[in-house]
Design a protein around this motif. Structure first.
Motif, short mmCIF file in Angstrom:
data_model
loop_
_atom_site.label_atom_id
_atom_site.label_comp_id
_atom_site.label_asym_id
_atom_site.label_seq_id
_atom_site.Cartn_x
_atom_site.Cartn_y
_atom_site.Cartn_z
N GLN A 25 0.81 -1.22 0.00
CA GLN A 25 0.00 0.00 0.00
C GLN A 25 0.85 1.27 0.00
OE1 GLN A 25 0.05 -2.13 2.60
NE2 GLN A 25 0.42 -1.01 4.50
N PHE A 26 2.11 1.15 0.45
CA PHE A 26 2.98 2.33 0.47
C PHE A 26 3.52 2.68 -0.91
CE2 PHE A 26 3.48 0.77 4.95
CZ PHE A 26 2.79 1.83 5.52
N LEU A 27 3.11 1.90 -1.91
CA LEU A 27 3.44 2.24 -3.30
C LEU A 27 2.58 3.40 -3.80
CD1 LEU A 27 5.40 1.11 -5.46
CD2 LEU A 27 3.55 -0.38 -6.24
N SER A 28 1.58 3.76 -3.02
CA SER A 28 0.64 4.82 -3.36
C SER A 28 1.36 6.10 -3.79
CB SER A 28 -0.27 5.10 -2.16
OG SER A 28 -1.09 6.23 -2.41
N ARG A 29 1.04 6.55 -5.01
CA ARG A 29 1.52 7.83 -5.56
C ARG A 29 3.04 7.91 -5.73
NH1 ARG A 29 -2.98 9.38 -2.38
NH2 ARG A 29 -4.63 10.22 -3.69
N LYS A 30 3.72 6.79 -5.69
CA LYS A 30 5.17 6.76 -5.95
C LYS A 30 5.36 6.40 -7.42
CE LYS A 30 6.20 7.34 -1.53
NZ LYS A 30 4.87 7.25 -0.93
#
Length: 443
Positions: free
Chosen positions: A207-212
């Motif tokens: 989920q920390f791939l968000s907007r990367k």
């Protein structure tokens, strides 16, 4: 802060404050002698050295591996750092040269407790381990914090390490940091070789791939390369792909094209089984009443529950006291106080009304039918035990004359608990649901 200090700081997050202050805090990292494949710590005496050797050597090796991708040997010397007469306490890792990164050897399918809440995720994970790169590729595991996603992810990895496969386990944050580092140093070939030439790629917290955007682009090509070569990909997240904001469609559709399996909060029976298993593995003796108390009151975060058991054992050892129910209640009262502050009577009434098929308004009314009286008593009991509200405050909420009515209801329900085991089980289940519901709402 050197790497040894960073590792001890990370270890502090995973153990009880008591054990950290009593043992780990006394360790001194020897920067002069330590190397990437072997690190030295200095302990003030043999007691502390032996304790750390037996309890934390594997964890220390694992945390060093998280820092530099190499699992070192750990040596703990006693006395001054340059004192050669004090023999070292050494723990050699049998997997120092295994083709893997970051795997915790204790996280296996055998040590995972299966219940209704995680049965599907467990079954699919085991199927993927036995037949990688086949029908369930990628496998996408999702669920709340501390429910076992990482355990299953690493269980798959450990299964394949034993088969001699090349396994890469990494958190999304570590993937991004590695990507950024190689990009800056213009060594992207090394980065791609590492992540695209493995047999299994295990990614935690996607989920920390968000907007990367740049990292998403690189991960997209990594995913395609592995998938096209029938290499297994397993991903975990705290939410479904379509609920990860800022995730490009071409990645979202790839995450969804395999199999998605969710892990729900564990029921009371599963939590009890998890606590009993943890006690068995750590050689801790807790009677049934204490196990039930922890399972009922500690919410559904399994890591937090395991930390509570470690804390109880450490306190018991330090104070030379038996772990009784009173001892347990006193030891975790601050944790429970914090949980109580997040629970409202409205939430309790809502959950009970749903589970017992009673209107919320009926519980606050003057109606005296048996099922309504029973539901009202349960609501009062849970409000008194799971919230910070006083008896006068609870009396006002339920429209009762004063706190004596609440006191009478509490006395009556305690009598029922003592004489009706089935009712006690129902009460514990409802208490568990309240704790679980509130914890999920705060995530």
């Amino acid at each position: 802060m050197n790497i040894g200090q960073k590792v001890l700081f990370e270890l502090k997050k995973e153990i009880s404050e008591v054990e950290y202050e009593r043992y780990i805090k006394n360790l001194i990292y020897d920067t002069r002698r330590s190397r990437s494949n072997i690190v030295y710590f200095n302990a003030p005496n043999m007691i502390i050295a032996k304790w750390i050797k037996s309890k934390y050597t594997d964890k220390l090796m694992h945390l060093f591996e998280l820092q530099n991708e190499i699992k070192p040997e750990i040596e703990i010397t006693v006395g001054k750092q340059n004192k050669q007469s004090a023999g070292p306490v050494v723990h050699h890792s049998e997997k120092s040269h295994s083709k893997s990164t970051y795997l915790n050897p204790s996280l296996t399918f055998e040590s995972f407790i299966v219940g209704n809440s995680n049965q599907f995720a467990y079954t699919t994970a085991k199927s993927v381990a036995e037949k990688p790169g086949k029908q369930y590729n990628p496998l996408f595991l999702y669920g709340g914090v501390g429910l076992g996603k990482t355990h299953l992810l690493q269980a798959i990895g450990n299964y394949h390490i034993d088969l001699g496969k090349t396994v890469i386990y990494t958190t999304l944050e570590q993937f991004m940091n590695s990507f950024t580092s190689h990009l800056r140093s213009q060594t992207m070939d090394r980065f791609r070789d590492k992540f695209r030439e493995c047999d299994l790629l295990l990614i935690d917290d996607i989920q920390f791939l968000s907007r990367k955007e740049q990292t998403q682009e690189e991960f997209f090509h990594t995913f395609n390369e592995l998938y096209n070569n029938n290499k297994q990909i397993v991903i975990t997240s705290d939410r479904q792909p379509n609920k990860i904001a800022g995730l490009v469609d071409r990645l979202r559709t790839r995450f969804e094209m395999g199999l998605m399996a969710d892990i729900q909060p564990p029921g009371l029976e599963t939590k009890i089984a998890i606590i009993q298993k943890k006690c068995e593995l750590d050689g801790i003796s807790l009677d049934h009443e204490i196990v039930n108390y922890i399972a009922t009151h500690m919410g559904d975060n399994i890591r937090e529950i395991e930390g509570t058991i470690i804390k109880l054992n450490a306190l018991s050892s330090m104070l030379n006291q038996e772990i009784t129910l009173d001892f347990t209640q006193n030891a975790i009262k601050d944790q429970l106080k914090e949980k109580k502050e997040n629970i409202t009577i409205d939430e309790i009434v809502k959950i009970i009304s749903k589970e017992l098929n009673i209107k919320p308004s009926d519980m606050k009314s003057k109606k005296r039918t048996k099922n309504i009286v029973n539901a009202r008593r349960i609501a009062i009991y849970l409000a008194r035990n799971l919230t910070p509200n006083s008896m006068p405050q609870i009396a006002v909420y339920f429209g009762m004359k004063d706190h004596t009515a609440i006191s009478h209801a509490m006395k009556k329900i305690n009598e029922i608990i003592d004489n009706d085991e089935n009712f006690k089980v129902i009460l514990e289940e409802l208490s568990n649901k309240v704790n679980t519901h509130t914890q999920n709402d705060t995530l």
